[in-house]
Every structure is written in structure tokens, then in C-alpha cells.
Design a protein around this motif. Structure first.
Motif, PDB file in Angstrom:
ATOM      1  N   PHE A  69       0.833  -1.199   0.000  1.00 35.50           N
ATOM      2  CA  PHE A  69       0.000   0.000   0.000  1.00 35.50           C
ATOM      3  C   PHE A  69       0.870   1.251   0.000  1.00 35.50           C
ATOM      4  O   PHE A  69       1.972   1.255   0.543  1.00 35.50           O
ATOM      5  N   SER A  70       0.353   2.304  -0.595  1.00 30.29           N
ATOM      6  CA  SER A  70       1.108   3.554  -0.644  1.00 30.29           C
ATOM      7  C   SER A  70       1.112   4.220   0.730  1.00 30.29           C
ATOM      8  O   SER A  70       0.231   3.963   1.562  1.00 30.29           O
ATOM      9  N   PRO A  71       2.085   5.096   0.990  1.00 27.83           N
ATOM     10  CA  PRO A  71       2.096   5.827   2.263  1.00 27.83           C
ATOM     11  C   PRO A  71       0.801   6.602   2.496  1.00 27.83           C
ATOM     12  O   PRO A  71       0.305   6.662   3.627  1.00 27.83           O
ATOM     13  N   ALA A  72       0.254   7.190   1.425  1.00 25.35           N
ATOM     14  CA  ALA A  72      -0.988   7.956   1.567  1.00 25.35           C
ATOM     15  C   ALA A  72      -2.137   7.056   2.010  1.00 25.35           C
ATOM     16  O   ALA A  72      -2.954   7.443   2.856  1.00 25.35           O
ATOM     17  N   GLN A  73      -2.213   5.854   1.450  1.00 24.93           N
ATOM     18  CA  GLN A  73      -3.265   4.920   1.848  1.00 24.93           C
ATOM     19  C   GLN A  73      -3.102   4.511   3.310  1.00 24.93           C
ATOM     20  O   GLN A  73      -4.088   4.419   4.050  1.00 24.93           O
ATOM     21  N   ILE A  74      -1.876   4.257   3.721  1.00 25.79           N
ATOM     22  CA  ILE A  74      -1.614   3.833   5.100  1.00 25.79           C
ATOM     23  C   ILE A  74      -2.034   4.921   6.082  1.00 25.79           C
ATOM     24  O   ILE A  74      -2.699   4.652   7.091  1.00 25.79           O
ATOM     25  N   PHE A  87     -11.289   0.968  20.087  1.00 28.42           N
ATOM     26  CA  PHE A  87     -10.229   0.084  20.545  1.00 28.42           C
ATOM     27  C   PHE A  87      -9.045   0.109  19.584  1.00 28.42           C
ATOM     28  O   PHE A  87      -9.200   0.400  18.395  1.00 28.42           O
ATOM     29  N   LEU A  88      -7.885  -0.204  20.100  1.00 30.86           N
ATOM     30  CA  LEU A  88      -6.650  -0.182  19.319  1.00 30.86           C
ATOM     31  C   LEU A  88      -6.796  -1.050  18.069  1.00 30.86           C
ATOM     32  O   LEU A  88      -7.066  -2.245  18.170  1.00 30.86           O
ATOM     33  N   PRO A  89      -6.638  -0.469  16.877  1.00 29.73           N
ATOM     34  CA  PRO A  89      -6.779  -1.246  15.641  1.00 29.73           C
ATOM     35  C   PRO A  89      -5.705  -2.327  15.526  1.00 29.73           C
ATOM     36  O   PRO A  89      -4.579  -2.167  15.996  1.00 29.73           O
ATOM     37  N   THR A  90      -6.075  -3.410  14.897  1.00 27.99           N
ATOM     38  CA  THR A  90      -5.132  -4.488  14.641  1.00 27.99           C
ATOM     39  C   THR A  90      -4.545  -4.327  13.242  1.00 27.99           C
ATOM     40  O   THR A  90      -5.003  -3.498  12.448  1.00 27.99           O
ATOM     41  N   LEU A  91      -3.559  -5.137  12.939  1.00 23.31           N
ATOM     42  CA  LEU A  91      -2.989  -5.127  11.593  1.00 23.31           C
ATOM     43  C   LEU A  91      -4.059  -5.498  10.568  1.00 23.31           C
ATOM     44  O   LEU A  91      -4.112  -4.912   9.477  1.00 23.31           O
ATOM     45  N   ALA A  92      -4.922  -6.445  10.916  1.00 12.31           N
ATOM     46  CA  ALA A  92      -6.001  -6.837  10.001  1.00 12.31           C
ATOM     47  C   ALA A  92      -6.935  -5.664   9.720  1.00 12.31           C
ATOM     48  O   ALA A  92      -7.410  -5.492   8.591  1.00 12.31           O
ATOM     49  N   ASP A  93      -7.192  -4.840  10.743  1.00 16.98           N
ATOM     50  CA  ASP A  93      -8.020  -3.644  10.548  1.00 16.98           C
ATOM     51  C   ASP A  93      -7.357  -2.697   9.550  1.00 16.98           C
ATOM     52  O   ASP A  93      -8.025  -2.119   8.680  1.00 16.98           O
ATOM     53  N   MET A  94      -6.054  -2.527   9.680  1.00 14.07           N
ATOM     54  CA  MET A  94      -5.326  -1.630   8.783  1.00 14.07           C
ATOM     55  C   MET A  94      -5.355  -2.138   7.347  1.00 14.07           C
ATOM     56  O   MET A  94      -5.587  -1.375   6.406  1.00 14.07           O
ATOM     57  N   VAL A  95      -5.121  -3.436   7.177  1.00 10.00           N
ATOM     58  CA  VAL A  95      -5.117  -4.009   5.828  1.00 10.00           C
ATOM     59  C   VAL A  95      -6.480  -3.835   5.174  1.00 10.00           C
ATOM     60  O   VAL A  95      -6.590  -3.411   4.015  1.00 10.00           O
ATOM     61  N   GLU A  96      -7.536  -4.141   5.918  1.00  8.21           N
ATOM     62  CA  GLU A  96      -8.889  -4.035   5.368  1.00  8.21           C
ATOM     63  C   GLU A  96      -9.234  -2.590   5.027  1.00  8.21           C
ATOM     64  O   GLU A  96      -9.842  -2.308   3.987  1.00  8.21           O
TER      65      GLU A  96
END
Length: 209
Positions: A69-74, A87-96
């Protein structure tokens, strides 16, 4: 707070030519994500990453998984999550969330698209839409529904159709709306011979001929 390794710190790492390596901007994006999470989820963050070592390892792992993913998307994904999740997001939350990102495709956010659909003047087909998906979602939800029903009813309907259209765009579909073709200002109607004779008889009768 430990930052991800600099160029000097990476010099001893083994290269991985077969995989896309994260760039500096992606590293900066991950550092910003963790800094924002630390502020937004204070106690939860420290429980998940109790020391600098745990935080550093997590950053490297997230960077590896988010490198496509691009920096802007992240960063946009991080901003969306910190604005909507308690609640603290997980890596799966970020990917989705990165996958759902639609701004790069010229698609406005759902709320803005909904407001555009509701406020656009008639005729809707002639309006200069920000994206074809907005027009199609409004048409699918129903212009009369958007104009007459409360937001609690109309917004979910619009959101359902709009997100489905966004998914199609992200997957490569080209949206094309079938716009109604307006009639010419002076549209001519051809009368049959029988209808013409009938009208002539009526006219003569009215004139007493």
C-alpha cells in the motif's frame, strides 16, 4: 520512541530482491501510524506494546505486511480508524481499511457522495457529478427517496449501493450510466391520415363550415 532503522541500520540486513521492499515514505507512514495510535489509544497501546522492543518488532512486521500500500493509503487508513474505533486497531483492521481506500480512484467519501446526490439540482442526468458512481448510487437508491425520506432511511440505502459501486471501481470496472436522451425542444409528432381527417372535421364543425 524507537523509529524504524535508517539507511545505516539497514546496511547489514540481507536483501530480498524477489519482494517489494518498503521505501522511506512507507517507513515514515508506519512511524506516524504508531505515534497516532499511541496518542489515541494511550493505555491500550502501552498494554499491547509494553516496551520499545515490542513496539520496534511490531513496526517492522506491520511495515512488511503493508508494503503493497502507498504511504498515503496507510495514513488515510490510520486516520479513519482513529476516528471511528474505540479500541486499538489491529494489523487486520489496517489491511482491510487500506483495501477499502477509494480516494485514489477519484471516488468521494460516502458522506460527501450522499450529500452531493441529495443536493444536486434536477435534471440529475445533466449534473456535473464528481464521479459516475455517485449518480448511479443515487439512481439505484431512488431520487424520490433521497428527496423525501429522512436521512435515517435514505442514507443506508445510498451507502449500500455506493459502496458496491466503489468496490466495482476498485476491482477495475468502468462505470457507465445510461442517461435519458432529452427530446428536441420542438419535437414533431406525425399524425396518421385518419387522425388528421378527424381533426379537420372537428375544426370545420367548430367553424360552422
Amino acid at each position: 520512541m524507537n523509529e524504524l532503522p535508517t539507511e545505516a541500520g539497514r546496511s547489514e540486513e540481507k536483501a530480498e530482491p524477489e519482494r517489494k521492499k518498503p521505501d522511506h515514505d512507507q517507513e515514515d507512514a508506519i512511524n506516524k501510524v504508531f505515534a497516532d495510535f499511541e496518542i489515541a489509544y494511550h493505555n491500550q497501546f502501552y498494554k499491547a506494546f509494553p516496551n520499545d522492543g515490542a513496539k520496534f518488532r511490531a513496526k517492522k512486521f506491520w511495515l512488511n505486511k503493508l508494503r503493497r500500500f502507498s504511504p498515503a493509503q496507510i495514513i488515510r487508513a490510520s486516520e479513519e480508524l482513529t476516528s471511528t474505533q474505540k479500541f486499538l486497531p489491529t494489523l487486520a483492521d489496517m489491511v482491510e481499511t487500506c483495501r477499502r481506500d477509494i480516494a485514489l480512484f477519484g471516488l468521494p467519501p460516502v458522506r460527501r457522495a450522499y450529500e452531493e446526490a441529495c443536493l444536486a439540482p434536477a435534471p440529475k442526468a445533466d449534473y456535473d457529478w464528481s464521479h459516475e458512481a455517485v449518480y448511479l448510487a443515487g439512481s439505484a437508491a431512488g431520487w424520490s427517496l433521497l428527496a423525501s425520506e429522512p436521512e435515517s432511511v435514505s442514507y443506508p440505502q445510498f451507502e449500500y449501493h455506493y459502496l458496491d459501486l466503489c468496490r466495482q471501481v476498485v476491482e477495475g470496472a468502468e462505470l457507465k450510466a445510461e442517461r435519458p436522451v432529452p427530446l428536441p425542444e420542438h419535437a414533431r409528432t406525425e399524425l396518421s391520415a385518419a387522425e388528421l381527417r378527424k381533426r379537420l372535421r372537428k375544426m370545420r364543425k367548430e367553424l360552422g363550415l
